[in-house]
Design a protein around this motif. Structure first.
Motif: not given
Ligand SMILES: Cc1cc2nc3c(=O)[nH]c(=O)nc-3n(C[C@H](O)[C@H](O)[C@H](O)COP(=O)(O)OP(=O)(O)OC[C@H]3O[C@@H](n4cnc5c(N)ncnc54)[C@H](O)[C@@H]3O)c2cc1C
Length: 460
Positions: A119-137
């Motif tokens: 029981d390790c609280d495995y939660t399969h929610g996916g990865l949300l990758v976010v850009a906080t500026n245009p270069a990251q976009q």
């Protein structure tokens, strides 16, 4: 081994009495050195393949003492700095094979936890990758193009509004959802694996650091302060501590990364941020911010600047860095202004192993009896499961295709000797941080191959 203080939240949630140290001279078929995920998964794979094998695992401190008990708990596919940089680094076919192997590991970890009741609280929610500026976009767009080129179907583009709809931060300008990511409690996983390995009759000795390694007529003798293991084959799974082993010392450099953790959020605070999908989240800086919810609705907030200490050492006092903790609090509050009143209960850090090429290194030392795997560059939770498959196949001379992955017995680049090593790694780190700041102020397009990094790869 040195102690590491009591600030690590995960270890508090998974209390455990360490096994006694090794106090005799014993023989084994295989000796695994290091009780983090790499050593644990390698042992699991070996015993699953050959239940009769006499397998001894020695851990210098206690199981999950290293990065495996301190990490953010993201089991994700990331290798290298990003998918598109990985493709550039190793080529499309190699990147695709490695991505698929690690994506399968994300799922396999969940399956083992189910089957073995960890029981390790495995939660399969996916990865949300976010850009906080245009270069990251732009970086997100390049990753999506790379995924398209590799024929990977598990990435989805998000507009800024869509990303903000999932998690309510005003800083998100664009996003990407990747399916293969779970968040988990790493100490519960490591200590759950310890229990499972004991049930499989693996002998685990804690407080037993390997102090010597020598080839003898019967195999390899691993010495500890109070005993020794002579085994046909040995696996070195000490990750950042590999910097202390002469045979591996130039393959990696220890880099510290830090985490702060909030108090549990109230229902109103949870409503104010959304996050119903409980995804792991990362931005697209070179030195990413990574953040996630814990099972009791705290926010774990980590990353920002990594630190390479001048002596390339691993020391208890490096587990805390007040300047980085302060930076982390600041970026947390910028990301979630609605949580500006939330307090922080825990702060800690730990060493990861950085390689010259930003990808792990696996292989066999001269003599064919000693195998090693390390250098996940801060992304080892799922890759160490793949690593267990690789290392067990090297031991068993078994061919399941893992030996063909691009970071196994590959052309490795060595760090020069210290202090040149520290200077080179530090210049690279500073160049990456400078680029992060320039991207924030719109002065850098975010190309993930700064000249200094290219030079380091060539010099390495
Ligand atoms: C703060 C932090 C956050 C991170 N977040 C993430 C994340 O969210 N997702 C992700 O994928 N990765 C993350 N990582 C990286 C990830 O934790 C590691 O890549 C992974 O745990 C490596 O596992 P390992 O078993 O190879 O090494 P470790 O867990 O470091 O284990 C090595 C073990 O070897 C032992 N040892 C050392 N020397 C000896 C010796 N001489 N004899 C015997 N034993 C010895 C150590 O005590 C230690 O227990 C993070 C790391 C840190 C520090």
């Amino acid at each position: 081994m040195e102690g590491y203080g009591s600030a690590i939240y995960w270890l508090e949630t998974a209390p455990e009495v360490p096994n006694p140290p090794l106090t005799a001279d014993i023989k084994a078929d295989v000796c695994v050195v290091g009780g983090g995920f790499t050593g644990l998964w390698t042992s699991y794979e070996l015993k699953s393949a050959d239940p009769a094998m006499k397998l001894v695992l020695i851990e210098g401190d206690e199981i999950a003492h290293g990065a495996s008990g301190r990490n953010g708990g993201f089991a994700m596919t990331l290798l290298d700095m990003s998918l598109h940089h990985f493709v550039k680094n190793v080529g499309a076919d190699a990147a695709k094979a490695a991505h698929k192997a690690v994506a399968e590991s994300v799922e396999a970890i969940g399956r083992v936890c189910d089957e073995r009741e960890i029981d390790c609280d495995y939660t399969h929610g996916g990865l949300l990758v976010v850009a906080t500026n245009p270069a990251q976009q732009v970086r997100i767009e390049k990753d999506l193009e790379a995924a398209e080129e590799l024929g990977l179907r598990d990435f989805k583009a998000l507009t800024g509004d869509e990303a903000q709809g999932l998690v309510h931060s005003p800083t998100y300008q664009a996003g990407m959802l990747e399916e293969h990511c779970a968040v988990l409690n790493p100490a519960k996983l490591a200590r759950g694996l310890k229990r499972v390995l004991a049930e499989m009759a693996v002998e685990i000795y804690e407080g037993s650091p390997a102090t010597g390694l020598e080839e003898v007529s019967q195999g390899v003798k691993v010495s500890t302060p109070l005993g020794s293991v002579t085994a046909d084959q040995t696996v070195l799974a000490t990750n950042a501590w590999a910097s202390r082993l002469p045979a591996l010392s130039r393959k990696i450099v220890p880099l510290y990364t830090y985490i702060i953790l909030t108090e549990p959020l109230s229902d109103e605070q949870m409503d104010s941020i959304g996050w119903a999908g409980r995804h792991g989240i990362e931005d697209k800086r070179n030195y990413v911010h990574y953040y996630r919810l814990t099972a009791d609705n705290r926010i774990l907030w980590g990353g920002s600047d990594g630190v390479i200490y001048r002596d390339l050492g691993i020391k208890p006092r490096y587990d805390r860095n007040d300047a980085i903790f302060a930076k982390l609090e600041k970026t947390f509050k910028t990301t979630f202004p609605q949580l500006s009143e939330v307090g922080f209960s825990h702060r800690w850090g730990g060493p990861v192993a950085m390689t010259v090429r930003f990808i792990p290194v696996f292989g066999t030392l001269d003599g064919d009896r000693v195998h090693y795997g390390c250098g996940y560059n801060g992304h080892g939770v799922a890759p160490s499961h793949t690593g267990g498959r690789i290392l067990s196949d090297l031991v068993l001379e078994r061919d399941r295709g893992y030996g063909d992955l691009c970071f196994v017995n590959s052309k490795e680049l060595a760090f020069p000797k210290n202090p040149v090593s520290w200077i080179g790694a530090e210049l690279t780190r500073k160049a990456l941080l400078k680029q992060d700041r320039a991207m924030d102020s719109g002065k850098d397009a975010g190309d993930m191959d700064p000249p200094l990094l290219r030079l380091m790869s060539k010099l390495g």
